[in-house]
Design a protein around this motif. Structure first.
Motif, PDB file in Angstrom:
ATOM      1  N   ALA A 115       0.839  -1.206   0.000  1.00 48.36           N
ATOM      2  CA  ALA A 115       0.000   0.000   0.000  1.00 48.36           C
ATOM      3  C   ALA A 115       0.872   1.254   0.000  1.00 48.36           C
ATOM      4  CB  ALA A 115      -0.899  -0.014   1.231  1.00 48.36           C
ATOM      5  N   ASN A 116       0.462   2.246  -0.762  1.00 49.93           N
ATOM      6  CA  ASN A 116       1.280   3.459  -0.884  1.00 49.93           C
ATOM      7  C   ASN A 116       0.405   4.636  -1.324  1.00 49.93           C
ATOM      8  OD1 ASN A 116       1.709   3.972  -4.035  1.00 49.93           O
ATOM      9  ND2 ASN A 116       1.652   1.755  -3.680  1.00 49.93           N
ATOM     10  N   ILE A 117       0.983   5.806  -1.401  1.00 45.28           N
ATOM     11  CA  ILE A 117       0.213   7.029  -1.688  1.00 45.28           C
ATOM     12  C   ILE A 117      -0.019   7.267  -3.180  1.00 45.28           C
ATOM     13  CG2 ILE A 117       1.011   8.193   0.413  1.00 45.28           C
ATOM     14  CD1 ILE A 117       2.937   9.781  -1.499  1.00 45.28           C
ATOM     15  N   LEU A 118       0.639   6.484  -4.036  1.00 48.19           N
ATOM     16  CA  LEU A 118       0.597   6.797  -5.472  1.00 48.19           C
ATOM     17  C   LEU A 118      -0.464   6.001  -6.233  1.00 48.19           C
ATOM     18  CD1 LEU A 118       4.423   6.949  -6.328  1.00 48.19           C
ATOM     19  CD2 LEU A 118       2.903   8.818  -5.652  1.00 48.19           C
ATOM     20  N   PHE A 119      -0.712   4.758  -5.846  1.00 45.83           N
ATOM     21  CA  PHE A 119      -1.630   3.897  -6.610  1.00 45.83           C
ATOM     22  C   PHE A 119      -2.028   2.717  -5.749  1.00 45.83           C
ATOM     23  CE2 PHE A 119       2.804   3.114  -7.845  1.00 45.83           C
ATOM     24  CZ  PHE A 119       2.982   1.863  -7.301  1.00 45.83           C
ATOM     25  N   SER A 120      -2.992   1.943  -6.260  1.00 45.65           N
ATOM     26  CA  SER A 120      -3.409   0.720  -5.567  1.00 45.65           C
ATOM     27  C   SER A 120      -3.888  -0.286  -6.607  1.00 45.65           C
ATOM     28  CB  SER A 120      -4.541   1.037  -4.573  1.00 45.65           C
ATOM     29  OG  SER A 120      -5.643   1.572  -5.280  1.00 45.65           O
ATOM     30  N   SER A 121      -4.074  -1.497  -6.203  1.00 42.05           N
ATOM     31  CA  SER A 121      -4.637  -2.595  -7.007  1.00 42.05           C
ATOM     32  C   SER A 121      -3.755  -2.976  -8.210  1.00 42.05           C
ATOM     33  CB  SER A 121      -6.061  -2.256  -7.466  1.00 42.05           C
ATOM     34  OG  SER A 121      -6.041  -1.288  -8.485  1.00 42.05           O
ATOM     35  N   THR A 122      -4.390  -3.637  -9.176  1.00 41.71           N
ATOM     36  CA  THR A 122      -3.704  -4.035 -10.413  1.00 41.71           C
ATOM     37  C   THR A 122      -4.189  -3.126 -11.525  1.00 41.71           C
ATOM     38  OG1 THR A 122      -3.554  -6.332  -9.680  1.00 41.71           O
ATOM     39  CG2 THR A 122      -3.420  -5.934 -12.056  1.00 41.71           C
ATOM     40  N   PHE A 123      -3.276  -2.623 -12.334  1.00 41.19           N
ATOM     41  CA  PHE A 123      -3.672  -1.674 -13.375  1.00 41.19           C
ATOM     42  C   PHE A 123      -2.672  -1.713 -14.528  1.00 41.19           C
ATOM     43  CE2 PHE A 123      -0.704   1.779 -12.039  1.00 41.19           C
ATOM     44  CZ  PHE A 123      -0.331   1.266 -10.798  1.00 41.19           C
ATOM     45  N   LYS A 124      -3.079  -1.094 -15.648  1.00 42.06           N
ATOM     46  CA  LYS A 124      -2.221  -1.101 -16.839  1.00 42.06           C
ATOM     47  C   LYS A 124      -1.456   0.213 -16.961  1.00 42.06           C
ATOM     48  CE  LYS A 124      -4.141  -4.604 -19.765  1.00 42.06           C
ATOM     49  NZ  LYS A 124      -4.615  -4.980 -21.092  1.00 42.06           N
ATOM     50  N   VAL A 125      -0.225   0.085 -17.393  1.00 42.52           N
ATOM     51  CA  VAL A 125       0.647   1.262 -17.513  1.00 42.52           C
ATOM     52  C   VAL A 125       1.380   1.209 -18.856  1.00 42.52           C
ATOM     53  CG1 VAL A 125       0.996   1.363 -15.019  1.00 42.52           C
ATOM     54  CG2 VAL A 125       2.604   0.061 -16.430  1.00 42.52           C
ATOM     55  N   TYR A 126       1.916   2.360 -19.271  1.00 41.13           N
ATOM     56  CA  TYR A 126       2.724   2.404 -20.499  1.00 41.13           C
ATOM     57  C   TYR A 126       4.194   2.214 -20.114  1.00 41.13           C
ATOM     58  CZ  TYR A 126       4.428   3.858 -25.076  1.00 41.13           C
ATOM     59  OH  TYR A 126       5.035   3.894 -26.309  1.00 41.13           O
ATOM     60  N   ALA A 127       4.759   1.136 -20.628  1.00 37.34           N
ATOM     61  CA  ALA A 127       6.159   0.823 -20.328  1.00 37.34           C
ATOM     62  C   ALA A 127       7.027   1.084 -21.559  1.00 37.34           C
ATOM     63  CB  ALA A 127       6.279  -0.638 -19.914  1.00 37.34           C
ATOM     64  N   LEU A 128       8.254   1.541 -21.318  1.00 38.18           N
ATOM     65  CA  LEU A 128       9.177   1.828 -22.415  1.00 38.18           C
ATOM     66  C   LEU A 128      10.608   1.672 -21.893  1.00 38.18           C
ATOM     67  CD1 LEU A 128       9.203   2.879 -25.390  1.00 38.18           C
ATOM     68  CD2 LEU A 128       9.475   5.177 -24.453  1.00 38.18           C
TER      69      LEU A 128
END
Lengths: 187, 226
Positions: A115-128
């Motif tokens: 747990a943290n202040i930036l995000f939670s759970s499972t989610f999709k992101v743009y990786a490069l």
């Protein structure tokens, strides 16, 4: 006041518009921000800034990873820091981590593991990226993909890193970082 | 840095070309001609006009046909970029990607495999601001395709001007369209731009439309003095 650090090499004059301006456009809606190139940033130039965001850079641009001595100010600056992709990798190296090959290009699913202040759970992101960070024991892992560590936080400092590019599809990550460390200068 | 530009002949690829040329040397254009009208990567109504645009720009054009099958067209694109590396010694490829992670990621993957830079000068730019820049820079850009409600044939062949930008932005707010067509809602063809040494004059054209889908097809065109 936010300082956005441009992590792009002079070899790629387009890195600023592609990797720095999108962060600025998110940040300046919340607070004033300046941009400085990493070669111009040192302990003294950080005066007046409440928090720091290190930008990402192009796939072919790994120049900051060979210049970690220029980033020793990260260790003692005492300010909240968010490193994005090359920014996270550079943070990790400065604090004793190392790199390993890990290629992820495009939308990638990551899972929050702490747990943290930036995000939670499972989610999709743009990786490069072609390389991922193996952080030192000074960091705790916040998120991972099937292949590598995607987000970290220093155990005792407000120093964060995300391997993905939140400015592309997850701008709320940048917004939460800024809001979490908001300094009200009216007081 | 020597650059090749992925070139559809629309406003984004030609604006990206201008921005690339401000800082580095553009040495060739790369066009994929897709037979698949549903292609997410390459479909554009007036792709044949790219030959005239290349002539107007004074740049060589690598033109490669593709059947437009999802993965095959990426192999065709990779071959075209590899040809640009071989024939023109390009160090990087310029795209007009603004928001599409689908397109951007696939081109990044190809450039990564070939060891060349992938340059996206318009990446994440505000779409209204991009449209305004296209007009302010003196581009003559016409709508060559519409593919979403409530757009229709009345838009086809019309030039993008400040009034049209306001209408597109209003539609984006009301219907969720991407104002600059990032979701494939509109396609454009550029007939003149600052780097064009000559402009394109349309001699014959036709509108083919049904409901909210249609194209403005340039059947015959030529270069004329500016």
């Amino acid at each position: 006041m936010i300082l956005v650090v441009d992590m792009n090499s002079a070899e790629n004059p387009f890195g600023f518009s592609e990797f720095v301006l999108p962060i600025v456009s998110i940040a300046e809606k919340l607070e004033k921000c300046d941009v400085n190139h990493y070669l111009e940033v040192n302990e003294k130039s950080l005066n007046g800034y409440d928090k720091i965001i290190l930008s990402g850079s192009a796939l072919k641009n790994t120049v900051t990873l060979d210049q970690t001595a220029r980033f020793t100010w990260l260790k003692d600056c005492g300010k909240p820091v968010l490193g994005i992709c090359a920014g996270m990798q550079t943070i990790g190296l400065v604090f004793g981590g190392h790199m390993e090959k890990c290629r992820e290009i495009g939308m990638t699913e990551i899972a929050t593991v702490k747990a943290n202040i930036l995000f939670s759970s499972t989610f999709k992101v743009y990786a490069l990226h072609n390389y991922a960070l193996v952080p030192s024991a000074e960091f705790e892992m916040l998120a991972e993909s099937a292949n590598c560590v995607h987000a970290i936080k220093h155990k005792h400092k407000a120093v964060y890193g995300v391997l993905f590019h939140p400015e592309v599809r997850n701008k709320e990550v940048v917004e939460r970082f800024i809001s979490a460390f908001h300094v009200d200068r009216r007081i | 840095m020597k650059l090749g530009v992925l070139f559809s002949g629309g406003k984004d690829s030609i604006l990206a070309l201008h921005k690339a040329a401000e800082k580095e040397k553009v040495v060739c254009l790369i066009t994929l001609v897709s037979e698949n009208k549903e292609s997410f990567m390459f479909h554009t109504p007036n792709i044949d006009v790219t030959a005239l645009q290349a002539e107007a720009l004074g740049l060589p054009l690598i033109r490669k046909a593709t059947a437009g099958e999802p993965e095959e067209e990426l192999k065709d694109l990779e071959e075209a970029i590899a040809q640009a590396v071989k024939d023109f010694e390009v160090d990087g490829v310029v795209t007009g990607a603004v928001e599409s992670v689908y397109q951007a990621a696939r081109i990044q993957q190809i450039c990564n495999r070939l060891g060349v830079w992938c340059v996206n000068p318009l990446w994440k730019r505000n779409q209204k601001a991009l449209l305004e820049e296209v007009v302010a820079e003196g581009f003559k850009t016409v709508i060559s395709g519409v593919f979403a409600y409530p757009l229709d044939k009345t838009w086809l062949g019309k030039q993008i001007d400040p009034e049209m930008i306001e209408r597109l932005v209003a539609l984006s707010e009301e219907y969720g369209l991407s104002p600059s067509g990032e979701g494939g809602e509109i396609e454009t063809t550029v007939l003149d731009a600052p780097m064009f040494k000559k402009k394109i004059e349309v001699l014959d054209s036709e509108v083919e439309a049904q409901g909210n889908s249609g194209v403005f097809r340039i059947k015959q065109a030529r270069l004329t003095e500016k």
